[in-house]
Design a protein around this motif. Structure first.
Motif, PDB file in Angstrom:
ATOM      1  N   PRO A 188       1.416  14.984  19.900  1.00 43.39           N
ATOM      2  CA  PRO A 188       1.911  13.688  20.365  1.00 43.39           C
ATOM      3  C   PRO A 188       3.443  13.588  20.491  1.00 43.39           C
ATOM      4  N   GLY A 189       4.166  14.123  19.512  1.00 40.72           N
ATOM      5  CA  GLY A 189       5.628  13.987  19.548  1.00 40.72           C
ATOM      6  C   GLY A 189       6.249  14.643  20.761  1.00 40.72           C
ATOM      7  N   LEU A 192       5.239  12.982  24.054  1.00 38.03           N
ATOM      8  CA  LEU A 192       5.996  11.746  24.285  1.00 38.03           C
ATOM      9  C   LEU A 192       7.396  12.076  24.797  1.00 38.03           C
ATOM     10  N   ASP A 193       8.040  13.051  24.175  1.00 34.27           N
ATOM     11  CA  ASP A 193       9.369  13.483  24.635  1.00 34.27           C
ATOM     12  C   ASP A 193       9.331  13.951  26.081  1.00 34.27           C
ATOM     13  N   GLY A 222       2.812   9.220  11.951  1.00 34.36           N
ATOM     14  CA  GLY A 222       3.518   9.169  13.230  1.00 34.36           C
ATOM     15  C   GLY A 222       2.669   9.468  14.452  1.00 34.36           C
ATOM     16  N   HIS A 223       1.628  10.271  14.281  1.00 34.81           N
ATOM     17  CA  HIS A 223       0.830  10.648  15.455  1.00 34.81           C
ATOM     18  C   HIS A 223       0.169   9.469  16.143  1.00 34.81           C
ATOM     19  N   ASP A 225       1.193   6.295  16.255  1.00 36.05           N
ATOM     20  CA  ASP A 225       2.172   5.528  17.036  1.00 36.05           C
ATOM     21  C   ASP A 225       2.580   6.265  18.303  1.00 36.05           C
ATOM     22  N   GLN A 226       2.811   7.556  18.169  1.00 40.27           N
ATOM     23  CA  GLN A 226       3.213   8.332  19.343  1.00 40.27           C
ATOM     24  C   GLN A 226       2.108   8.328  20.396  1.00 40.27           C
ATOM     25  N   SER A 227       0.870   8.449  19.944  1.00 43.42           N
ATOM     26  CA  SER A 227      -0.247   8.435  20.902  1.00 43.42           C
ATOM     27  C   SER A 227      -0.325   7.095  21.617  1.00 43.42           C
ATOM     28  N   ARG A 229       2.122   5.049  22.096  1.00 47.23           N
ATOM     29  CA  ARG A 229       3.263   4.931  23.027  1.00 47.23           C
ATOM     30  C   ARG A 229       3.014   5.698  24.319  1.00 47.23           C
ATOM     31  N   ILE A 230       2.406   6.859  24.234  1.00 46.01           N
ATOM     32  CA  ILE A 230       2.059   7.614  25.453  1.00 46.01           C
ATOM     33  C   ILE A 230       1.039   6.824  26.263  1.00 46.01           C
TER      34      ILE A 230
END
Ligand code: ADP
Length: 445
Positions: A188-189, A192-193, A222-223, A225-227, A229-230
């Motif tokens: 995910p990180g 997202l980047d 964190g995964h 939230d990152q997911s 956000r994507i």
């Protein structure tokens, strides 16, 4: 759910006595399962399907031909040795390949064909002529992303126009230069980047979004939230697919946030039972005496294959080396091994290079116990408070399905306390555990 309970136990263990007990790392466990998996996991349960539109006909396919796949993909599937869709694929594939595409949440234990299912969906939906990312897949770790990639590559063997990229830490991209690969798999990180900071993926052009191993994913800080956000960057018509081996509330809440209007498919794990297992106990005073009892049992153990469970890593190491000193070749599986080493130990045991496997709890998941006819609890399974851990007991000894092979289990009782634990287990399952005299083994026949 069970996983929650286990995870909180883990957290405690790592602060208390991490050396003593092996830790369960969900992502590693999942990777290990994939590395040692040679075929589909048997599951005779019915799939439960909850359709978004209950009035639409319920499609399920019995053959891959019915799916009207591109011939290149059909060839790829047959080349992988698949003859017909697995239980979960029978229902999931028609939904995923329907027009217009449908969103799906699917839950079934590992090994039931989820990865192969979404790999096929991703491959079916890309247009190779369009040289940009059209399909994204998120996985909890780099290694799991690679495993998925390997499945996609195998399946696309006869469809070479489709290319893959891996959005994982360490993979460099040129800021602002959009990738030409059709499918991007990653963590995910980094994903997202790549969508935001580096802009090598245009999220608005994504038509299929897959979240694999959602339960493992949300266990990592964190995964989630990152997911999410994507997910927010994707067009509304993008097909959302989410897969999980387990389904507790936290997974469900996450799934609802990233998969609007889902169809839901569940395949429950087959129940494990003790019905076909003869259970015994033997009384010893301390570990040396347990070792002698085990040696007395040794011939019986090696008629087929046996697993010996110890509570701690240290005990497993001690026991394995004592057995080795006696000239017994045993396999040792414990937590300080890398995933690759563990997979190698399990493979050797499966191929019957060793007949006895000494292990701690957490390492044993993923081993197919059907081939093992004897289980020895060198230490009885207890939780952190010292109470009987019935779930682990069942998992070590039980067989799935009513037609599982026969076997027997020997519990080594070495104190009043462990006798108490044994009684708790006996009560819990309402099955008699018989006393065994290891110097006179006739009872076992
Ligand atoms: P999951 O993602 O649920 O863990 P996989 O897709 O990895 O399951 O499948 C588990 C194993 O079964 C793999 O070895 C895979 O190649 C195999 N497999 C998947 N689908 C089929 C099928 N339809 N027929 C035969 N084998 C299959």
């Amino acid at each position: 759910g069970n996983i929650t309970a286990r995870r909180s136990v883990d957290a405690k263990q790592s602060s208390d006595n991490s050396e003593e007990r092996d830790k369960i790392n969900l992502a590693e466990q999942s990777l290990l399962n994939k590395m040692i998996r040679t075929s589909l996991v048997k599951n005779r349960n019915q799939v439960e399907v909850l359709q978004r539109d209950p009035n639409s006909p319920l499609f399920s396919v019995k053959t891959f031909e019915e799916l009207r796949l591109k011939p290149e993909l059909l060839q790829g599937i047959y080349n992988m040795g698949f003859n017909r869709p697995s239980r979960i694929q029978e229902s999931a594939l028609p939904m995923m390949l329907a027009k217009p595409p449908q969103n799906l949440i699917a839950q079934s234990q590992s090994g039931t064909g989820k990865t192969a299912a979404f790999a096929l969906a991703m491959l079916s939906h890309v247009n190779p002529a369009n040289k940009w990312p059209q399909s994204l897949c998120l996985a909890p770790t780099f290694e799991l992303a690679l495993q998925i990639g390997q499945v996609i590559e195998q399946m696309a063997k006869f469809y070479p126009d489709v290319n893959l990229a891996y959005a994982v830490r360490g993979n460099r991209v040129n800021r602002g230069v959009v990738l030409e690969e059709h499918i991007v798999i990653g963590t995910p990180g980094t994903m997202l980047d790549w969508c935001t900071k580096y802009r090598v993926i245009d999220p608005k052009k994504i038509s299929v979004f897959v979240l694999d191993e959602a339960d493992v994913m949300i266990a990592t800080q964190g995964h989630q939230d990152q997911s999410i956000r994507i997910h927010r960057l994707l067009p509304v018509e993008c097909q959302m697919l989410l897969f999980s081996a387990t389904f507790e509330d936290s997974v469900w809440k996450f799934a609802e946030r990233v998969v609007p209007d889902p169809n839901i498919i569940r395949l429950r794990r087959e129940e494990e039972t003790l019905d076909t297992i003869k259970q015994f106990y033997t009384i010893c005073t301390e570990k040396e005496e347990k070792f002698i009892a085990l040696c007395n049992l040794y011939v019986a153990l090696t008629i087929a294959q046996a697993i010996v469970f110890c509570q701690t890593r240290k005990m497993a190491m001690w026991l394995a080396s004592k057995l080795n000193e006696q000239g017994h070749q045993v396999a040792l599986l414990s937590g300080e091994l890398t995933v690759e080493q563990r997979a190698a130990v399990i493979k050797r045991f499966r191929d019957a290079n060793e007949k006895v496997l000494v292990t701690t709890n957490v390492c044993s998941r993923g081993i197919d116990v059907e081939q093992v006819s004897v289980v020895v609890n060198f230490d009885l399974p207890v939780d952190l408070d010292g109470n009987a851990d019935n779930e682990t007991y069942l998992h070590r000894i039980g067989r799935s399905g009513r037609f599982g092979k026969r076997g027997f289990a020997v519990n080594m009782v070495d104190s009043d306390h462990s006798m108490e634990v044994l009684r708790q287990i006996e009560m819990h399952f309402n099955r008699k555990i018989m006393k065994l005299d290891t110097e006179n083994l006739e009872e076992m026949e």
